[in-house]
Design a protein around this motif. Sequence first.
Motif, PDB file in Angstrom:
ATOM      1  N   ASP A  20       0.857  -1.194   0.000  1.00  0.00           N
ATOM      2  CA  ASP A  20       0.000   0.000   0.000  1.00  0.00           C
ATOM      3  C   ASP A  20       0.890   1.240   0.000  1.00  0.00           C
TER       4      ASP A  20
ATOM      5  N   SER B 159       0.159   4.160  -0.868  1.00  0.00           N
ATOM      6  CA  SER B 159      -0.512   5.430  -0.543  1.00  0.00           C
ATOM      7  C   SER B 159      -0.136   5.935   0.834  1.00  0.00           C
ATOM      8  N   ARG B 160       0.360   5.067   1.665  1.00  0.00           N
ATOM      9  CA  ARG B 160       0.762   5.481   3.013  1.00  0.00           C
ATOM     10  C   ARG B 160       2.157   6.085   3.045  1.00  0.00           C
ATOM     11  N   THR B 161       2.827   6.138   1.883  1.00  0.00           N
ATOM     12  CA  THR B 161       4.198   6.656   1.826  1.00  0.00           C
ATOM     13  C   THR B 161       4.211   7.982   1.073  1.00  0.00           C
TER      14      THR B 161
END
Length: 707
Positions: A33, A35-37
Amino acid sequence: MVGSGAARPPAISTLPVQSAGAKGCAALVHAFDWSRTSLGPIDRWDSAVRASVDLLLESPVPMMFVGGPDCVVLYNDAYAEVLGGRHPAALGQPAAEAFGEAWDQPGMSDVIGQVFRTGQAVLEPESQVTLRPGGSEPAFYTRGHSVVRDSAGAIAGVLTVAAETTQVVHRLQSLGELTARLAGALTIDDVTRVVLTYAMASFDLDHCVLAVDDGSSYRFVRRIRGEMLDEADERLPPVWRRVAAVPDAPLVTAAESGRATFVSDGEPLRAVAQDRHERRIRSLAALPLRTASVRGALIMGFRRAHVWLPAERALLRAAAELIAQAAERARRFEAQHGTAQLLQRSMLPEHLPELDTFRIAARYDVGVDGNAAGGDFYDAFRLSDGRLAMVLGDVAGHDVRAAAVMGQVRAALRALALTDPAPPSVLAGLDRLVGSLGAESRNEEIFVTVVYGVLDPADGSVTLASAGHPPPVLRRAGLGGEPASAELVKVPPGAPLGLGGRWQTGSLTLEPGDTILMYSDGVVERRDRPLNEGLDALVAAAAGSASGDPRNMCSLATAAIEGTTDDDVAVLAVEHALAMSRAATMHVAAEPTGPSRVRQWMSNRLRDWQVPEPVIGAAILCTSELTTNALLHAGTPAQVHIDLNAERLLVSVADTGTRGSVIRARADALASRGRGLGLIEELSDSWGTDPTVRGSTVWFEVLLNRE
């Protein structure tokens, strides 16, 4: 930010899924995932970034991408192996968290940060980085860092390509270790042991041979993978084999032509293979060893195909040059050492007197520097009135000059003693000689010490005088059930020779079973210990000896003090036997039937002497081993001597070869060599080796009443 203002790229499913399956980095990247970075969702990555990641995941070379303001980490399967235990937790994490303390090492955050700031690529030729937590050895890499720009030309991240050079670095380090070890190799045997150990360990070989010229032929030592070697094998002289100068043999071709040859795959030893192992060798390197006085070759092989890359060839050529120079030094040393050894031993008595109830033995060992010429000497000879003169002396130094002075002193002592054997008179005459030698050479540093005594065999009385020499050790047998004891003989101290001193005498009586031991200071002196400690240890060893046999006492004395000495060692022992001994000698021709004839002769003689059967069995087995060893390795006839008295059976086997001293060592049951020595150590009560003027003698002693 990566992907800001960029067109929507295709789904990440276009990235390859590597053969590692569900655990491969491509699959992990697909499932992560993002998107968390700071990189954002994968479907919003810039096309240029996606292309770089595509290239990274396809590559078999370790590669890593870091992007975003916090340097998020993404890498391929090859780089995952570099990370070790940090994978897979490091994937998708900021670099500071992914690498922990390793991120702050030189070559990591500083270099990658520089590339981010400047946009300039950086090549690190070689660096040491510890990425694996708890790793036992550091890894070495050549790394290239370059920028990855997005479609708008902005810096989106840094791509790192790493090539591990740990093996190359280790081989270069091992080459340095080889140089250091070869510097201490004195003989061809020493060079051979060092080289074979280095080659097998550094290159993980299946086959290694070192060969040197030997007249019109060559001799070689071979090591193969899986060969069982123990400590005894490593310390004993290597087993050399001979090979004729066959033109088809790779070792002969390399030695004769001086050119190296490399075979990557084939049957390079097929024409000359001596066994199945050599027929299985597929890749081979044959390196010449050539100097002004040495022709030889180093052969290295694998049972698998192996490409000999240019860097590896260069390394092997450098190693071969070092080995050739070491072999030449060793050959020169052996020639000089042989001459010095012959000079030294020719100045010592070749045979000691034989008396009815007194037994005499002596031993001379060179110092650890390998110099065979020195100033220590011993002598024992009959006087005109039937008494025995015995002396042990030491001329300071261990070189040819010291040996020359020693020869003059020993010859003068004999002449003086045969004229007037009284110890003060003999030492006074020697004092004048040494003083004259110093004056002639204008060298006042000639330093000579001597202990000299006269033994009367009629009653065992001994009269002694010392010119600055360590006092002898007297071992009392302890008859009547009492334990044996030992003490230093109280001899009035006197000045060393050449100083114009005066000498007084001391006296003692050798009772039946007693032994007197004379020795040079190399026996008791050690650099890191006081002299009294060495003297105490020698006295304790003499008291604890199983018997007072002079040969056993000499061997015991040379090993009584722990540590090594730079000095030469000379020992002389005289025992007053409890009763006359019986002796016999057999000369054995250098032929295959020799050991069997020795066994038959010993069996008949010992049974005639009514020796206990267990002792006969042990003695015959040990003698057979020593005789075989002498005939095999010395290649000369041998002489077997047996001596029996009320306490023990002493057997010695002498040869006239130049194989050197046998090393005391135990061997495991499966050892490839050394079992004979282990057998002798198990079956005998003591054993040792004595160098002689021409060859060496190995002996053992078996007590008749072991209780």
